[in-house]
Design a protein around this motif. Structure first.
Motif, PDB file in Angstrom:
ATOM      1  N   PHE A  74       0.819  -1.212   0.000  1.00  0.00           N
ATOM      2  CA  PHE A  74       0.000   0.000   0.000  1.00  0.00           C
ATOM      3  C   PHE A  74       0.854   1.264   0.000  1.00  0.00           C
ATOM      4  O   PHE A  74       1.943   1.290   0.556  1.00  0.00           O
ATOM      5  CB  PHE A  74      -0.905   0.032   1.241  1.00  0.00           C
ATOM      6  CG  PHE A  74      -1.872  -1.106   1.313  1.00  0.00           C
ATOM      7  CD1 PHE A  74      -2.985  -1.152   0.488  1.00  0.00           C
ATOM      8  CD2 PHE A  74      -1.672  -2.139   2.209  1.00  0.00           C
ATOM      9  CE1 PHE A  74      -3.869  -2.216   0.547  1.00  0.00           C
ATOM     10  CE2 PHE A  74      -2.559  -3.201   2.284  1.00  0.00           C
ATOM     11  CZ  PHE A  74      -3.662  -3.242   1.454  1.00  0.00           C
ATOM     12  N   SER A  75       0.290   2.334  -0.562  1.00  0.00           N
ATOM     13  CA  SER A  75       0.922   3.651  -0.522  1.00  0.00           C
ATOM     14  C   SER A  75       0.529   4.358   0.777  1.00  0.00           C
ATOM     15  O   SER A  75      -0.332   3.873   1.527  1.00  0.00           O
ATOM     16  CB  SER A  75       0.460   4.485  -1.717  1.00  0.00           C
ATOM     17  OG  SER A  75      -0.914   4.833  -1.568  1.00  0.00           O
ATOM     18  N   ASP A  78      -3.116   5.060   0.796  1.00  0.00           N
ATOM     19  CA  ASP A  78      -3.860   3.829   1.072  1.00  0.00           C
ATOM     20  C   ASP A  78      -3.935   3.570   2.573  1.00  0.00           C
ATOM     21  O   ASP A  78      -4.974   3.143   3.088  1.00  0.00           O
ATOM     22  CB  ASP A  78      -3.214   2.627   0.392  1.00  0.00           C
ATOM     23  CG  ASP A  78      -3.311   2.668  -1.123  1.00  0.00           C
ATOM     24  OD1 ASP A  78      -4.243   3.313  -1.651  1.00  0.00           O
ATOM     25  OD2 ASP A  78      -2.447   2.051  -1.773  1.00  0.00           O
TER      26      ASP A  78
END
Length: 96
Positions: A74-75, A78
């Protein structure tokens, strides 16, 4: 920061957060915080919610921690959305 502020304002007492988290399947964990629970968001991706009750001098505070492997999936944005999803579920599942 917006998620930690929202979480800190959502609950008045540590027991309320613990009750709401465990009702959604989280496990209590050992911590120096007044309340500490861990969700397994996805297999082997964990999110911890830590909460310190406020008093006359300091407002309630919270911290949201992710397992160290979360950046592989995930970023940063996110992770904010994941936090918001869980906080929203807590607010729906636990009425103050």
């Amino acid at each position: 920061r917006r998620c930690t502020l929202r979480l800190a304002k959502q609950f008045d007492e540590a027991d309320q957060l613990t009750e709401a988290c465990t009702a959604l399947g989280a496990q209590e964990i050992d911590s120096k915080a007044d309340a500490a629970c861990q969700f397994e968001f996805l297999p082997n991706v964990f999110v911890q919610f830590l909460f310190w009750e406020g008093d006359d001098e300091f407002p309630a505070q919270s911290q949201i921690l992710f397992s160290n492997n979360v950046t592989a999936f995930f970023s940063s944005e996110d992770m904010v959305v994941i936090s918001e999803i869980i906080i929203r579920a807590l607010s729906i599942g636990y009425v103050i």
